[in-house]
Design a protein around this motif. Structure first.
Motif, PDB file in Angstrom:
ATOM      1  N   THR A 346       0.857  -1.045  -0.185  1.00  0.00           N
ATOM      2  CA  THR A 346      -0.023  -0.016  -0.295  1.00  0.00           C
ATOM      3  C   THR A 346       0.918   1.201  -0.017  1.00  0.00           C
ATOM      4  O   THR A 346       1.913   1.185   0.919  1.00  0.00           O
ATOM      5  N   LEU A 347       0.684   2.266  -0.869  1.00  0.00           N
ATOM      6  CA  LEU A 347       1.131   3.553  -0.863  1.00  0.00           C
ATOM      7  C   LEU A 347       0.566   4.856  -0.887  1.00  0.00           C
ATOM      8  O   LEU A 347      -0.720   4.620  -1.102  1.00  0.00           O
ATOM      9  N   LEU A 348       1.135   5.738  -0.271  1.00  0.00           N
ATOM     10  CA  LEU A 348       0.449   7.303  -0.098  1.00  0.00           C
ATOM     11  C   LEU A 348       1.195   7.761  -1.389  1.00  0.00           C
ATOM     12  O   LEU A 348       2.408   8.089  -1.578  1.00  0.00           O
ATOM     13  N   VAL A 349       0.029   8.436  -2.116  1.00  0.00           N
ATOM     14  CA  VAL A 349       0.184   9.038  -3.236  1.00  0.00           C
ATOM     15  C   VAL A 349      -0.626  10.755  -3.108  1.00  0.00           C
ATOM     16  O   VAL A 349      -1.588  10.766  -3.791  1.00  0.00           O
ATOM     17  N   PRO A 350      -0.156  11.476  -2.252  1.00  0.00           N
ATOM     18  CA  PRO A 350      -0.723  12.780  -2.118  1.00  0.00           C
ATOM     19  C   PRO A 350      -1.073  13.620  -3.393  1.00  0.00           C
ATOM     20  O   PRO A 350      -2.151  14.247  -3.226  1.00  0.00           O
ATOM     21  N   ASP A 351      -0.186  13.464  -4.309  1.00  0.00           N
ATOM     22  CA  ASP A 351      -0.410  14.270  -5.471  1.00  0.00           C
ATOM     23  C   ASP A 351      -1.672  13.911  -6.298  1.00  0.00           C
ATOM     24  O   ASP A 351      -2.307  14.658  -7.003  1.00  0.00           O
ATOM     25  N   LEU A 352      -2.107  12.844  -6.239  1.00  0.00           N
ATOM     26  CA  LEU A 352      -3.610  12.285  -6.888  1.00  0.00           C
ATOM     27  C   LEU A 352      -4.521  13.196  -6.363  1.00  0.00           C
ATOM     28  O   LEU A 352      -5.417  13.497  -7.239  1.00  0.00           O
ATOM     29  N   LYS A 353      -4.745  13.576  -5.073  1.00  0.00           N
ATOM     30  CA  LYS A 353      -5.630  14.225  -4.686  1.00  0.00           C
ATOM     31  C   LYS A 353      -5.650  15.812  -5.201  1.00  0.00           C
ATOM     32  O   LYS A 353      -6.743  16.525  -5.159  1.00  0.00           O
ATOM     33  N   SER A 354      -4.423  16.115  -5.269  1.00  0.00           N
ATOM     34  CA  SER A 354      -4.475  17.867  -5.478  1.00  0.00           C
ATOM     35  C   SER A 354      -4.293  18.038  -7.233  1.00  0.00           C
ATOM     36  O   SER A 354      -4.288  19.096  -7.532  1.00  0.00           O
ATOM     37  N   ASP A 355      -4.384  16.890  -8.013  1.00  0.00           N
ATOM     38  CA  ASP A 355      -4.210  17.062  -9.362  1.00  0.00           C
ATOM     39  C   ASP A 355      -5.605  17.553  -9.908  1.00  0.00           C
ATOM     40  O   ASP A 355      -6.527  16.694  -9.748  1.00  0.00           O
ATOM     41  N   PRO A 356      -5.544  18.670 -10.474  1.00  0.00           N
ATOM     42  CA  PRO A 356      -6.865  19.170 -11.102  1.00  0.00           C
ATOM     43  C   PRO A 356      -7.386  18.658 -12.082  1.00  0.00           C
ATOM     44  O   PRO A 356      -8.626  18.443 -12.292  1.00  0.00           O
ATOM     45  N   ASP A 357      -6.796  17.536 -12.745  1.00  0.00           N
ATOM     46  CA  ASP A 357      -7.344  16.662 -13.854  1.00  0.00           C
ATOM     47  C   ASP A 357      -8.021  15.397 -13.606  1.00  0.00           C
ATOM     48  O   ASP A 357      -8.672  14.681 -14.114  1.00  0.00           O
ATOM     49  N   LEU A 358      -7.762  15.147 -11.985  1.00  0.00           N
ATOM     50  CA  LEU A 358      -8.333  13.888 -11.478  1.00  0.00           C
ATOM     51  C   LEU A 358      -9.362  14.478 -10.504  1.00  0.00           C
ATOM     52  O   LEU A 358      -9.277  15.245  -9.702  1.00  0.00           O
TER      53      LEU A 358
END
Length: 379
Positions: A346-358
């Motif tokens: 399991t990994l934490l990927v904080p930039d996924l939440k802040s990506d405006p395209d997602l």
């Protein structure tokens, strides 16, 4: 030049083999998926459930109303008792205020009567004194003017012979009336024989004591009303919470699963629906045993979504090993059978939440890379 051609060919072939082997043998996940925790929303009270229609996958904001639970059978006995006590206390305050107003009206009336009595009593004494001085002047025409105090005359005049008894009596009358006048102007009334104030003034003094006592009672009664009102308000809030409660979203997420139907009766603590918490960005992946044994919590990695070129920085948060089905009980995306046969990461990927395209890309697939690859510079 022809001599170097074989060497150049060998170098190119060796480079190509290095790229192919490096790309294939670098630490990489077999599969990876964007995941998130599932939050179960429960009823805080018992009653009839009312849920507005909402499609699965709809976005919800933190604090947004999701449903309402109404209980028409909630116990309001204590609230009714407090309302009755409060009404009685308020009635007591009203009664004391009414008594106070009546006592103050009486006190004002007696005060006016006392003032009127004082005015007329002083006028009466002054009239008597005027005539007493006139009689004294007639009895001793050669004496000092009766405007001089009769007491001073008595002290300075020679002793009167016995036959001058009427003069002595007249002087005494003047002296007594002068003394009574001074006393009356000071608020003390002489001559009644048993009191120094009129009955109206005495009654006014008693009313002052009663008014002071009622003021104290009013302060106590008002404090009781304030206390009862606070208790009633607290109980009203409790009854309102039990009789009609708003079910709100605990997180920003998406509507994931319906656990109760609209219109059913639920009990306190019953699950109503499930939400995916989009504020937490997780990636779950499976890797081979060889790659797994070289990993540790806190290591850096990268994640790439399928069909997208952007690469996101990631950090290993949990190493669950093989057969890690239990750790997925509270996650949105369950593992496949092949995933469970490999080793779970399991990994934490904080930039996924802040990506405006997602927009909360739960369920999107990709791959996780744990080592640098020869062609990373091109990526």
């Amino acid at each position: 030049m022809k001599t170097f051609r074989p060497v150049i060919g060998i170098v190119l072939v060796a480079g190509a083999l290095w790229v192919i082997v490096g790309e294939q043998m670098s630490g990489v996940s077999a599969d990876a998926v964007v995941n998130a925790p599932v939050v179960t929303v429960r009823s805080s009270t018992a009653g009839k459930l009312s849920m507005p229609k909402r499609p699965l996958g709809a976005h919800v904001d933190k604090g947004e109303r999701l449903a309402t639970v109404d209980d028409i059978l909630s116990d309001t006995t204590r609230l009714e008792d407090l309302r009755m006590e409060l009404a009685n206390a308020e009635a007591n305050v009203a009664r004391i205020k009414s008594d106070l107003a009546a006592k103050r009206t009486q006190r004002d009336a007696y005060s006016a009567r006392s003032k009127l009595y004082r005015t007329h009593r002083i006028a009466e004494i002054e009239t008597k004194l005027k005539f007493a001085r006139a009689r004294l002047d007639r009895l001793q025409p050669d004496a000092q003017s009766s405007e001089t105090s009769a007491t001073q005359v008595a002290q300075t005049a020679p002793a009167a012979p016995a036959e001058n008894g009427p003069v002595t009596q007249a002087r005494e009358d003047v002296a007594l009336l002068e003394n009574a006048l001074d006393a009356a102007k000071s608020g003390v009334y002489l001559g009644d024989g048993y009191n120094d104030a009129p009955s109206s003034e005495q009654r006014g003094a008693l009313l002052d004591e009663e008014i002071a006592s009622l003021d104290a009672d009013l302060t106590e009664a008002q404090a009781r009303v304030k206390t009862l009102d606070a208790r009633r308000a607290k109980e009203q809030t409790r009854v309102n919470t039990l009789s009609s409660s708003q079910v709100t979203s605990p997180a920003n997420g998406i509507y994931w699963e319906t656990l109760q139907a609209d219109g059913v009766t639920v009990q306190r603590g019953d699950p109503i629906m499930s939400l995916v918490d989009c504020d937490v960005s997780l990636v779950t992946a499976s890797v081979s045993e060889g790659v797994y044994n070289n990993l540790k919590v806190g290591d850096s990695a990268t994640f790439k979504l399928a069909s997208r070129d952007k690469i996101y920085d990631a950090t290993i948060a949990r190493l669950a090993g093989s057969g890690a089905a239990r750790v997925y009980q509270h996650l949105a995306i369950a593992p496949s059978q092949k995933h469970l046969e490999r080793y779970d990461v399991t990994l934490l990927v904080p930039d996924l939440k802040s990506d405006p395209d997602l927009d909360c890309p739960v369920g999107r697939t990709g791959r996780v890379f744990f080592e640098h690859r020869p062609l990373d510079f091109l990526r």
